[in-house]
Design an enzyme around this catalytic site. Structure first.
Site, mmCIF file in Angstrom:
data_model
loop_
_atom_site.group_PDB
_atom_site.id
_atom_site.type_symbol
_atom_site.label_atom_id
_atom_site.label_comp_id
_atom_site.label_asym_id
_atom_site.label_seq_id
_atom_site.Cartn_x
_atom_site.Cartn_y
_atom_site.Cartn_z
ATOM 1 N NE ARG A 1 -54.412 47.380 -14.176
ATOM 2 C CZ ARG A 1 -55.197 46.381 -13.786
ATOM 3 N NH1 ARG A 1 -56.478 46.382 -14.085
ATOM 4 N NH2 ARG A 1 -54.712 45.386 -13.094
ATOM 5 C CG HIS B 1 -57.686 37.102 -9.347
ATOM 6 N ND1 HIS B 1 -57.418 37.982 -8.325
ATOM 7 C CD2 HIS B 1 -58.533 36.185 -8.823
ATOM 8 C CE1 HIS B 1 -58.065 37.608 -7.220
ATOM 9 N NE2 HIS B 1 -58.747 36.508 -7.505
HETATM 10 C C1 BJW Z 1 -46.758 45.302 -0.165
HETATM 11 C C2 BJW Z 1 -45.865 46.189 -0.703
HETATM 12 C C3 BJW Z 1 -44.583 45.698 -0.885
HETATM 13 C C4 BJW Z 1 -47.686 47.238 -0.565
HETATM 14 N N1 BJW Z 1 -44.294 44.436 -0.552
HETATM 15 N N2 BJW Z 1 -46.450 44.056 0.152
HETATM 16 C C5 BJW Z 1 -66.983 35.554 0.108
HETATM 17 C C6 BJW Z 1 -67.093 36.549 1.063
HETATM 18 C C7 BJW Z 1 -67.237 37.875 0.673
HETATM 19 C C8 BJW Z 1 -67.274 38.234 -0.679
HETATM 20 C C9 BJW Z 1 -67.150 37.244 -1.614
HETATM 21 C C10 BJW Z 1 -67.014 35.922 -1.224
HETATM 22 N N3 BJW Z 1 -66.901 35.176 -2.343
HETATM 23 C C11 BJW Z 1 -66.968 35.986 -3.433
HETATM 24 C C12 BJW Z 1 -67.136 37.252 -3.020
HETATM 25 C C13 BJW Z 1 -67.263 38.431 -3.926
HETATM 26 C C14 BJW Z 1 -65.923 38.932 -4.410
HETATM 27 C C15 BJW Z 1 -65.133 39.464 -3.217
HETATM 28 O O1 BJW Z 1 -64.280 38.841 -2.646
HETATM 29 N N4 BJW Z 1 -65.424 40.703 -2.848
HETATM 30 C C16 BJW Z 1 -64.720 41.312 -1.715
HETATM 31 C C17 BJW Z 1 -64.041 42.610 -2.186
HETATM 32 C C18 BJW Z 1 -65.724 41.545 -0.624
HETATM 33 N N5 BJW Z 1 -65.173 37.916 -5.110
HETATM 34 C C19 BJW Z 1 -65.401 37.657 -6.403
HETATM 35 O O2 BJW Z 1 -66.264 38.249 -7.029
HETATM 36 C C20 BJW Z 1 -64.553 36.598 -7.067
HETATM 37 N N6 BJW Z 1 -65.378 35.652 -7.728
HETATM 38 C C21 BJW Z 1 -66.043 34.694 -7.082
HETATM 39 O O3 BJW Z 1 -65.868 34.476 -5.926
HETATM 40 O O4 BJW Z 1 -66.893 33.961 -7.894
HETATM 41 C C22 BJW Z 1 -67.895 33.165 -7.257
HETATM 42 C C23 BJW Z 1 -68.982 34.090 -6.747
HETATM 43 C C24 BJW Z 1 -69.468 35.096 -7.568
HETATM 44 C C25 BJW Z 1 -70.467 35.940 -7.092
HETATM 45 C C26 BJW Z 1 -70.941 35.811 -5.800
HETATM 46 C C27 BJW Z 1 -70.437 34.806 -4.973
HETATM 47 C C28 BJW Z 1 -69.461 33.928 -5.468
HETATM 48 C C29 BJW Z 1 -63.686 37.217 -8.153
HETATM 49 C C30 BJW Z 1 -62.650 38.128 -7.619
HETATM 50 C C31 BJW Z 1 -61.905 38.798 -8.775
HETATM 51 C C32 BJW Z 1 -60.905 39.844 -8.293
HETATM 52 N N7 BJW Z 1 -60.506 40.612 -9.403
HETATM 53 C C33 BJW Z 1 -59.464 41.647 -9.203
HETATM 54 C C34 BJW Z 1 -59.243 42.369 -10.549
HETATM 55 C C35 BJW Z 1 -58.479 41.457 -11.528
HETATM 56 C C36 BJW Z 1 -58.350 42.098 -12.868
HETATM 57 C C37 BJW Z 1 -57.566 43.375 -12.817
HETATM 58 O O5 BJW Z 1 -56.374 43.387 -12.468
HETATM 59 O O6 BJW Z 1 -58.148 44.418 -13.136
HETATM 60 O O7 BJW Z 1 -58.256 41.034 -8.731
HETATM 61 S S1 BJW Z 1 -59.880 42.817 -7.915
HETATM 62 C C38 BJW Z 1 -58.221 42.994 -7.328
HETATM 63 O O8 BJW Z 1 -58.168 42.522 -5.960
HETATM 64 C C39 BJW Z 1 -57.374 42.024 -8.169
HETATM 65 C C40 BJW Z 1 -56.486 41.430 -7.109
HETATM 66 O O9 BJW Z 1 -55.949 40.197 -7.569
HETATM 67 C C41 BJW Z 1 -57.389 41.305 -5.928
HETATM 68 C C42 BJW Z 1 -56.672 41.183 -4.607
HETATM 69 O O10 BJW Z 1 -55.959 42.345 -4.337
HETATM 70 P P1 BJW Z 1 -54.527 42.248 -3.640
HETATM 71 O O11 BJW Z 1 -53.583 41.555 -4.527
HETATM 72 O O12 BJW Z 1 -54.651 41.729 -2.271
HETATM 73 O O13 BJW Z 1 -54.090 43.797 -3.657
HETATM 74 P P2 BJW Z 1 -54.445 44.944 -2.584
HETATM 75 O O14 BJW Z 1 -54.185 46.234 -3.239
HETATM 76 O O15 BJW Z 1 -55.768 44.730 -1.970
HETATM 77 O O16 BJW Z 1 -53.352 44.705 -1.416
HETATM 78 C C43 BJW Z 1 -51.981 44.961 -1.649
HETATM 79 C C44 BJW Z 1 -51.216 44.576 -0.405
HETATM 80 O O17 BJW Z 1 -49.835 44.718 -0.668
HETATM 81 C C45 BJW Z 1 -51.529 45.463 0.830
HETATM 82 O O18 BJW Z 1 -51.724 44.604 1.946
HETATM 83 C C46 BJW Z 1 -50.260 46.294 0.992
HETATM 84 O O19 BJW Z 1 -49.985 46.616 2.363
HETATM 85 C C47 BJW Z 1 -49.228 45.359 0.443
HETATM 86 N N8 BJW Z 1 -48.020 45.996 -0.069
HETATM 87 N N9 BJW Z 1 -46.556 47.411 -0.921
HETATM 88 C C48 BJW Z 1 -45.309 43.649 -0.033
HETATM 89 N N10 BJW Z 1 -43.634 46.523 -1.383
#
Ligand code: BJW
Length: 253
Positions: free
Chosen positions: A73, A122
């Site tokens: 990546r 991130h």
């Molecule tokens: C277009 C397009 C075009 C298409 N133009 N748009 C509270 C509630 C519930 C859960 C939790 C909470 N707090 C913490 C959690 C747990 C967890 C979490 O949220 N889980 C959920 C999945 C339920 N969060 C964490 O673990 C975070 N840490 C944390 O909170 O620490 C404290 C804690 C720990 C433990 C317990 C409790 C608290 C850390 C999160 C880390 C995320 N990491 C990743 C990987 C990064 C490394 C890598 O790249 O490999 O980050 S996961 C992945 O998702 C990446 C992204 O940044 C992130 C968000 O994704 P994003 O950017 O939104 O992408 P997509 O694919 O989801 O969406 C793309 C969008 O684009 C779509 O809408 C399309 O329609 C659109 N699109 N083409 C514009 N041309």
């Protein structure tokens, strides 16, 4: 794409704003050829298991596999170019007094486009730290001479890992604090290309709106964030954002 009337309405909100935050997700880089995570056919999580590849436990179980995935990546993002959406965000920052990009992306394409104020929630695929976390800020050049994968930390000998935030890990504390403060105080939050399901980033639009900001969401799909938005501009970032920047330029005269 979004109606011209909606673009004009968004521009009328942006033009007088004194503090703007642009919150981006993987969608903003889609038109640079970088896959998103959750798009059904093409997203990374449709082909790969996040628990295996984007957690500390996954890395500890199979460091070579996880290293190889991130190396693939990193090479992809290093070969990619910013698209019209990234460039339009730079244009907005030139037109308006204070624009900060808060990104969930790890690809560095906002900086490559010329955005100066970028908060990376991130981390970055282009930086590395040791597994213990005591040494960071390494680039690929720092381990270019090592044959082993993963390579070892030049400072302590521990395994190196990408400096990204995996599930279950804390976001960088100061970056999150600054992003939260900016979202709580901005006039306008422009959200682009995020599904709004990963916390704490997903909480920022709601926080901004409760604090009185006008929230605009740009996305081809009506995702989670749209419900927290005052205005939804449907379409890809590479088309909507240039139209929006041009409309702001016209509005400002
Ligand atoms: C277009 C397009 C075009 C298409 N133009 N748009 C509270 C509630 C519930 C859960 C939790 C909470 N707090 C913490 C959690 C747990 C967890 C979490 O949220 N889980 C959920 C999945 C339920 N969060 C964490 O673990 C975070 N840490 C944390 O909170 O620490 C404290 C804690 C720990 C433990 C317990 C409790 C608290 C850390 C999160 C880390 C995320 N990491 C990743 C990987 C990064 C490394 C890598 O790249 O490999 O980050 S996961 C992945 O998702 C990446 C992204 O940044 C992130 C968000 O994704 P994003 O950017 O939104 O992408 P997509 O694919 O989801 O969406 C793309 C969008 O684009 C779509 O809408 C399309 O329609 C659109 N699109 N083409 C514009 N041309």
């Amino acid at each position: 794409m979004a109606m011209q009337d909606d673009i004009a309405a968004a521009a009328r909100r942006l033009a007088p704003a004194t503090s703007v935050v642009v919150l981006t997700g993987a969608g903003v880089s889609r038109e640079s050829g970088i896959p998103t995570f959750r798009d059904v056919q093409t997203g990374l999580w449709a082909r790969y298991d996040p628990a295996q590849l984007a957690t500390r436990g996954g890395f500890l179980r199979d460091p070579q596999l996880v290293w190889a995935w991130y190396d693939y990546r990193r090479r992809m993002v290093e070969a990619a170019e910013p698209n019209a959406g990234h460039h339009a965000i730079v244009t907005l920052a030139r037109l308006l007094p204070a624009v900060t990009v808060v990104t969930q992306n790890v690809d560095g394409l906002h900086q490559a486009a010329g955005s100066l104020r970028v908060l990376e929630l991130h981390g970055s695929l282009r930086r590395f730290k040791c597994l213990g976390g005591g040494h960071d800020g390494f680039t690929a050049a720092d381990f270019a001479g090592q044959a082993e994968t993963p390579p070892h930390c030049p400072a302590c000998g521990d395994l190196l890992r990408p400096d990204v935030v995996w599930f279950g890990e804390m976001l960088p504390e100061e970056v999150l604090a600054e992003a939260t403060a900016l979202c709580g105080a901005c006039d306008l939050l422009l959200v682009v290309g995020t599904s709004g399901v990963v916390y704490p980033a997903a909480g920022l639009p709601g926080l901004a709106r409760r604090a009185g900001a006008y929230v605009i969401d740009v996305n081809p799909q009506r995702d989670e964030i749209a419900g927290d938005a005052d205005l939804f501009l449907q379409g890809p970032g590479g088309e909507v954002l240039p139209a929006l920047a041009e409309a702001v330029r016209r509005t400002l005269g």
